[in-house]
Design a protein around this motif. Structure first.
Motif, PDB file in Angstrom:
ATOM      1  N   LEU A 203      68.585  20.222 -69.985  1.00 29.39           N
ATOM      2  CA  LEU A 203      69.618  19.965 -68.939  1.00 29.39           C
ATOM      3  C   LEU A 203      69.389  21.056 -67.842  1.00 29.39           C
ATOM      4  N   ASP A 204      68.651  20.816 -66.928  1.00 30.61           N
ATOM      5  CA  ASP A 204      68.544  21.513 -65.618  1.00 30.61           C
ATOM      6  C   ASP A 204      69.562  21.618 -64.812  1.00 30.61           C
ATOM      7  N   VAL A 205      70.329  22.726 -64.734  1.00 30.72           N
ATOM      8  CA  VAL A 205      71.570  22.656 -63.589  1.00 30.72           C
ATOM      9  C   VAL A 205      71.108  23.520 -62.422  1.00 30.72           C
TER      10      VAL A 205
ATOM     11  N   THR B  77      66.747  16.715 -67.292  1.00 32.11           N
ATOM     12  CA  THR B  77      67.220  15.974 -66.552  1.00 32.11           C
ATOM     13  C   THR B  77      68.249  16.823 -65.729  1.00 32.11           C
ATOM     14  N   ASN B  78      68.215  16.474 -64.393  1.00 33.85           N
ATOM     15  CA  ASN B  78      68.635  17.526 -63.504  1.00 33.85           C
ATOM     16  C   ASN B  78      70.295  17.128 -63.196  1.00 33.85           C
ATOM     17  N   LEU B  79      71.318  17.916 -63.630  1.00 37.34           N
ATOM     18  CA  LEU B  79      72.711  17.635 -63.464  1.00 37.34           C
ATOM     19  C   LEU B  79      73.112  18.996 -62.904  1.00 37.34           C
ATOM     20  N   PRO B  80      72.576  19.130 -61.611  1.00 36.74           N
ATOM     21  CA  PRO B  80      73.090  20.522 -60.969  1.00 36.74           C
ATOM     22  C   PRO B  80      74.554  21.192 -60.888  1.00 36.74           C
ATOM     23  N   LEU B  81      74.474  22.331 -61.061  1.00 35.23           N
ATOM     24  CA  LEU B  81      75.760  23.011 -60.801  1.00 35.23           C
ATOM     25  C   LEU B  81      76.212  23.194 -59.239  1.00 35.23           C
TER      26      LEU B  81
ATOM     27  N   ALA C  31      81.963  16.840 -66.476  1.00 34.09           N
ATOM     28  CA  ALA C  31      81.973  15.430 -67.151  1.00 34.09           C
ATOM     29  C   ALA C  31      80.612  15.009 -67.258  1.00 34.09           C
ATOM     30  N   ALA C  32      79.847  15.202 -66.396  1.00 25.70           N
ATOM     31  CA  ALA C  32      78.194  14.883 -66.395  1.00 25.70           C
ATOM     32  C   ALA C  32      77.590  15.628 -67.542  1.00 25.70           C
ATOM     33  N   TRP C  33      77.836  16.948 -67.566  1.00 25.80           N
ATOM     34  CA  TRP C  33      77.285  17.775 -68.570  1.00 25.80           C
ATOM     35  C   TRP C  33      77.601  17.417 -69.946  1.00 25.80           C
ATOM     36  N   GLN C  34      79.098  17.188 -69.939  1.00 29.78           N
ATOM     37  CA  GLN C  34      79.569  16.552 -71.246  1.00 29.78           C
ATOM     38  C   GLN C  34      78.763  15.335 -71.972  1.00 29.78           C
TER      39      GLN C  34
ATOM     40  N   TYR D  69      69.788  25.129 -68.828  1.00 30.07           N
ATOM     41  CA  TYR D  69      69.103  26.443 -68.179  1.00 30.07           C
ATOM     42  C   TYR D  69      69.085  26.119 -66.735  1.00 30.07           C
ATOM     43  N   CYS D  70      69.164  27.468 -66.003  1.00 30.43           N
ATOM     44  CA  CYS D  70      69.017  27.581 -64.473  1.00 30.43           C
ATOM     45  C   CYS D  70      67.462  28.205 -64.059  1.00 30.43           C
TER      46      CYS D  70
END
Length: 376
Positions: free
Chosen positions: A27-29, A44-48, A87-90, A102-103
């Motif tokens: 999970l790439d934030v 997978t890119n789910l950015p902060l 919610a996307a991270w969950q 990770y960032c």
């Protein structure tokens, strides 16, 4: 809100080797622009923060320091925006309970994401110590070391010999063209874009790592130039391949024409249409532009007369295909390009590699030879 200390009991991992060997979901934030510049195959890119957030917060950090940057970040990523990102991270974490996040450096962004996810969902999702930068550094180190541990054999043959299909029938191989999403020739462009150079290197190195840790040091590679489309093979890896033993697969000309027609006309037509969502008209227009653009790339080498001949054949074939979906007229330019353009060029190239040539034969004979060398 103390973002620097609240994560002290949340899990952190630093076993980078097993991350890549075990296909751990990543999970790439990082911001989308960072992800686009280089990512890992299982990420997978789910950015902060989105790209605009990243620029604004980065500017605030340089001008006013970390505390001011954190304050701005909490303002920009709050309320419904924050809830949507958590919610996307969950959803990702529930689909991939064995994953990690990770960032860029394993710092504030990944710790914040990890903390928010825990606070809202009680999910204790691990983050990678050192983040993307540590993972990338690890792979670069492997990319320098692993080529020296390989025993590669290079599969060569004239254009249209079906080398890629032949290669994929083996377990002990790495398909460089698949890694690069390009067939390696002027006509090798795919309907979907190539990855960035960093992404290509990451994919290649992870495949090398897996093969090595599976005990597969004897590997088959297709004969490639230093560049595959817009990408280039890393120096240490390329130097290993360019001195490796070479096997030459011989296929009759008409069979080569048939293979090329199938791959570059029939298969590519279907691929372009699929990429355009099944829209036949848009897909065919893109396919036509691809063919004519590919031919234009070799105009100088073909020369004016031969280029015009090939273009006229190609345009006639495309016109017929547009009228009645028939593709048989494409055989004319395929045969012409193979025999009049690619073959003389290949003869010249292979003449410079004779000192490396260890075997020549039909596909069946090459397979038997490779099996005898321990490549299956």
């Amino acid at each position: 809100m103390s973002l620097l200390n609240a994560d002290k009991d949340l899990p952190v991992i630093d076993d980078l080797l097993n991350l890549f060997l075990q296909d751990v979901p990543l999970l790439d934030v990082r911001a989308p622009v960072e992800f686009f510049e280089g990512a890992f195959p299982c990420s997978t890119n789910l950015p902060l923060m989105d790209d605009a957030d990243r620029v604004a917060i980065g500017t605030r950090y340089k001008q006013q320091g970390q505390d001011a940057a954190i304050e701005l970040g909490l303002q920009r990523v709050s309320g419904e925006i924050k809830a949507a990102r958590v919610a996307a991270w969950q959803q990702f974490a529930e689909r991939h309970p064995d994953g990690v996040l990770y960032c860029f450096r394993g710092g504030l962004r990944s710790r914040t994401s990890q903390q928010w996810l825990y606070e809202q969902t009680d999910i204790r999702y691990p983050r990678v110590h050192g983040g993307y930068k540590a993972m990338r550094r690890f792979l670069l180190e492997q990319l320098e070391t692993l080529p020296h541990l390989l025993q590669p054999i290079i599969l060569s043959g004239r254009t249209g010999s079906g080398k890629t299909r032949f290669l994929r029938a083996f377990t002990q191989q790495i398909d460089l063209e698949a890694c690069a999403n390009h067939r390696g020739s002027a006509f090798g462009t795919q309907p979907t874009p190539q990855p960035p150079q960093i992404g290509f290197e990451n994919t290649l190195t992870i495949q090398l790592l897996r093969k090595f840790h599976q005990g597969q040091t004897a590997l088959l590679f297709e004969d490639e130039s230093r560049t595959i489309g817009s990408l280039h093979l890393p120096d240490t890896f390329f130097e290993t391949l360019r001195t490796a033993p070479l096997v030459l697969m011989q296929v009759p000309n008409e069979e080569r024409v048939e293979i090329s027609y199938q791959e570059y006309v029939v298969d590519n037509t279907a691929s372009f249409i699929a990429v355009h969502g099944g829209d036949t008209e848009a897909g065919f227009a893109a396919f036509s532009a691809y063919l004519l653009g590919s031919l234009a790339k070799v105009q100088r080498r073909l020369g004016g007369v031969r280029y015009q001949q090939a273009r006229e054949m190609m345009e006639r074939a495309l016109q017929q295909q547009a009228r009645d979906q028939s593709t048989t007229a494409h055989y004319d330019w395929v045969r012409f390009i193979l025999l009049d353009y690619y073959d003389p060029m290949y003869d010249y190239q292979i003449s410079k590699k004779q000192d490396r040539l260890v075997f020549t034969g039909s596909p069946a004979e090459v397979r038997e030879y490779l099996n005898a060398q321990g490549i299956h």
